[in-house]
Design an enzyme around this catalytic site. Structure first.
Site, mmCIF file in Angstrom:
data_model
loop_
_atom_site.group_PDB
_atom_site.id
_atom_site.type_symbol
_atom_site.label_atom_id
_atom_site.label_comp_id
_atom_site.label_asym_id
_atom_site.label_seq_id
_atom_site.Cartn_x
_atom_site.Cartn_y
_atom_site.Cartn_z
ATOM 1 N N ASP A 281 9.270 2.606 -0.402
ATOM 2 C CA ASP A 281 8.250 3.633 0.187
ATOM 3 C C ASP A 281 8.416 3.313 1.848
ATOM 4 O OD1 ASP A 281 4.610 3.615 0.242
ATOM 5 O OD2 ASP A 281 5.964 4.472 1.538
ATOM 6 N N LYS B 280 4.367 9.801 8.145
ATOM 7 C CA LYS B 280 4.148 9.459 9.485
ATOM 8 C C LYS B 280 5.386 9.973 10.616
ATOM 9 C CE LYS B 280 2.020 5.265 8.007
ATOM 10 N NZ LYS B 280 0.733 5.393 8.454
ATOM 11 N N TYR C 222 0.850 -1.362 0.040
ATOM 12 C CA TYR C 222 0.028 -0.039 0.018
ATOM 13 C C TYR C 222 0.767 1.271 0.017
ATOM 14 C CZ TYR C 222 -3.360 3.293 1.526
ATOM 15 O OH TYR C 222 -4.266 4.611 1.440
HETATM 16 P P1 KE4 Z 1 -0.694 8.556 4.180
HETATM 17 O O1 KE4 Z 1 -1.298 9.275 2.587
HETATM 18 O O2 KE4 Z 1 -1.880 7.858 4.731
HETATM 19 O O3 KE4 Z 1 -0.141 9.811 5.204
HETATM 20 O O4 KE4 Z 1 0.285 7.611 3.693
HETATM 21 C C1 KE4 Z 1 0.128 6.395 2.814
HETATM 22 C C2 KE4 Z 1 1.016 5.536 3.106
HETATM 23 C C3 KE4 Z 1 1.906 5.221 2.079
HETATM 24 N N1 KE4 Z 1 2.836 4.508 2.197
HETATM 25 C C4 KE4 Z 1 2.866 3.374 3.288
HETATM 26 C C5 KE4 Z 1 3.622 2.307 3.337
HETATM 27 C C6 KE4 Z 1 1.750 3.548 4.348
HETATM 28 O O5 KE4 Z 1 1.497 2.656 5.177
HETATM 29 C C7 KE4 Z 1 0.775 4.661 4.209
HETATM 30 C C8 KE4 Z 1 -0.308 4.730 5.078
HETATM 31 N N2 KE4 Z 1 -0.636 3.639 6.077
HETATM 32 C C9 KE4 Z 1 -1.860 3.463 6.574
HETATM 33 C C10 KE4 Z 1 -1.861 2.278 7.276
HETATM 34 N N3 KE4 Z 1 -2.041 1.289 6.697
HETATM 35 C C11 KE4 Z 1 -2.421 4.633 7.309
HETATM 36 C C12 KE4 Z 1 -3.611 4.558 8.019
HETATM 37 C C13 KE4 Z 1 -4.886 5.027 7.011
HETATM 38 O O6 KE4 Z 1 -4.881 4.671 5.944
HETATM 39 O O7 KE4 Z 1 -5.794 5.458 7.835
#
Ligand code: KE4
Length: 432
Positions: free
Chosen positions: A240, A268, A144
């Site tokens: 990533d 994060k 993801y």
């Molecule tokens: P954000 O756009 O949510 O800040 O980051 C996206 C992203 C990109 N790459 C990785 C490896 C990530 O884990 C994420 C976001 N992770 C999720 C948890 N699985 C955030 C929680 C959510 O979507 O509410």
């Protein structure tokens, strides 16, 4: 445990927000039950609107590595806010955070701040395409990378190696530029390059996947093989590290494993709980970003002083001697305690842990190596029952078997002992 106010808030929120939430996983669809509305948090604990306390292993999905409301971070944010929330113009805090991140993350020579992990990965992908002049890219099933269209793609059906949309609203023609392969399947990656010769701009991979549960791509040799194939094929390797960056080591997975990507995406922890993402890498590549170069990317609040200060106050404390050793030791003790509880209760389980992130899988498998292992061989219903029972015990785990759990510096030995004992009580109840 009374959760009446959370229940009332959830009904109210559902009238105003899709699913009652601003990010889908928070709605507990994967585990059932009522999401808890939090009122405050401090250290290792979060407190819901009914006054219930929980030991928190989500930590806002990773950012709260120091624990919630760390006094130094809060003080820094308060001081900075009083001098203006955002300028839409350069400020010295951007320079300070850029210098710190460049010093911490081995492969980054030049960096651009954005406001989320999604912005970081979508920008890095555009940059890779602009730098190579190629349009296709490879991602992995279960990987993801945020919600930009090109990433919301699942493995194409049948023999087709092209991706298919994994969300409404993603044009099929656009999804076809996304090629997918299973984690740890190098032959599939080689086939994609053979079938799309000189058309693949990059491979994007979470070097420590955390979005299909935590996976291990290093000890299998898979990460090193991706580095080698990108060198051979003239494609860029994008790590990533939005989740594993600053999580598994001060310099992220690339420092822990000694494998250097061409571009790195961060998020994060870099913002300490405020909205910050970033992408960076070799100067030769990053200089293609506007206004130095032709690849456009912009953002109103990018680099705003408030978020920069929160990131600085957070990352600075990660460099204290022994920080990561202590964090990993606590995580290992918890994971071993949870697995011992499963064994004693006769519940088949395995765990994947890298540094201070981990996932316990309820499965008969002796190891979980890819997304299909989770969707096909893990007891997701049992996970849902375990999750909700632990919530009632005052332990907040990630509300999905496909997510990672996170340790913070604020978690005490008592928190870990309590969590292990709570799991023993829950497993005993669920197996009688
Ligand atoms: P954000 O756009 O949510 O800040 O980051 C996206 C992203 C990109 N790459 C990785 C490896 C990530 O884990 C994420 C976001 N992770 C999720 C948890 N699985 C955030 C929680 C959510 O979507 O509410």
């Amino acid at each position: 445990m009374s959760i009446e106010q959370s229940q009332s808030d959830f009904e109210h929120a559902k009238r105003l927000l899709p699913g009652g939430v601003n990010s889908p996983v928070r709605a507990f669809k994967g585990v059932g039950g009522t999401p808890r509305f939090f009122a405050r948090a401090f250290g290792s604990k979060v407190y819901d609107v009914d006054g219930n306390a929980y030991i928190d292993y989500v930590g806002s999905w990773g950012p709260m590595i120091l624990g919630h409301a760390h006094p130094d971070v809060v003080r820094g944010v308060q001081e900075t806010a009083a001098k203006g929330m955002s300028f839409g113009a350069p400020c010295e805090l951007e320079i300070e955070l850029a210098e710190l991140v460049i010093d911490m993350v081995p492969s980054i020579e030049v960096i651009r701040f954005v406001n989320s992990g999604t912005e970081a990965t979508m920008s890095a992908l555009r940059l890779a395409r602009g730098f190579t002049g190629r349009d296709k890219f490879i991602k992995f099933d279960g990987g993801y990378h945020g919600h930009a269209d090109g990433f919301l793609v699942k493995a194409g059906s049948g023999a087709a190696t092209f991706g298919e949309p994994d969300s409404a609203g993603v044009p099929a023609d656009y999804a076809k530029l996304t090629l997918t392969a299973p984690f740890n399947d190098l032959d599939a990656v080689k086939r994609l390059f053979a079938e799309n010769r000189n058309e693949i701009a990059c491979i994007i991979v979470e070097p420590v996947p955390g979005n299909t549960g935590v996976m291990d791509l290093y000890s299998t040799g898979f990460l090193k093989a991706l580095r080698d194939i990108c060198d051979k094929e003239g494609a860029l390797l994008i790590f990533d590290e939005v989740m594993c960056g600053f999580r598994v080591a001060e310099g992220g997975a690339q420092q822990r494993f000694g494998i250097m990507p061409d571009l790195t995406c961060l998020g994060k922890i870099i913002g300490g709980g405020l909205p910050v993402g970033a992408y960076g890498g070799r100067e030769e590549i990053m200089r293609r970003i506007s206004p130095d170069g032709p690849v456009y990317q912009a953002g109103t609040l990018s680099g705003n002083p408030l978020a920069m200060r929160a990131g600085l106050e957070t990352l600075t404390r990660l460099r204290e001697a022994g920080f990561y050793d202590a964090l990993e030791q606590k995580t290992t003790r918890l994971v071993e305690g949870l697995l011992a509880g499963c064994r004693d209760a006769g519940v088949p389980a395995v765990a994947n842990q890298v540094g201070a992130m981990f996932t316990v899988f309820f499965t008969e498998l002796d190891a979980v190596r890819c997304g299909a292992d989770v969707s096909t061989h893990c007891d997701l219903a049992f996970f849902g029952r375990f999750f909700n029972a632990m919530l009632d015990e005052g332990v907040y785990l990630a509300p999905s078997q496909y997510e990672a759990a996170f340790m913070s510096a604020a978690h005490s030995d008592e928190d870990i002992d309590f969590t292990i004992e709570a799991a023993r009580r829950v497993l005993a109840r669920l197996t009688t």
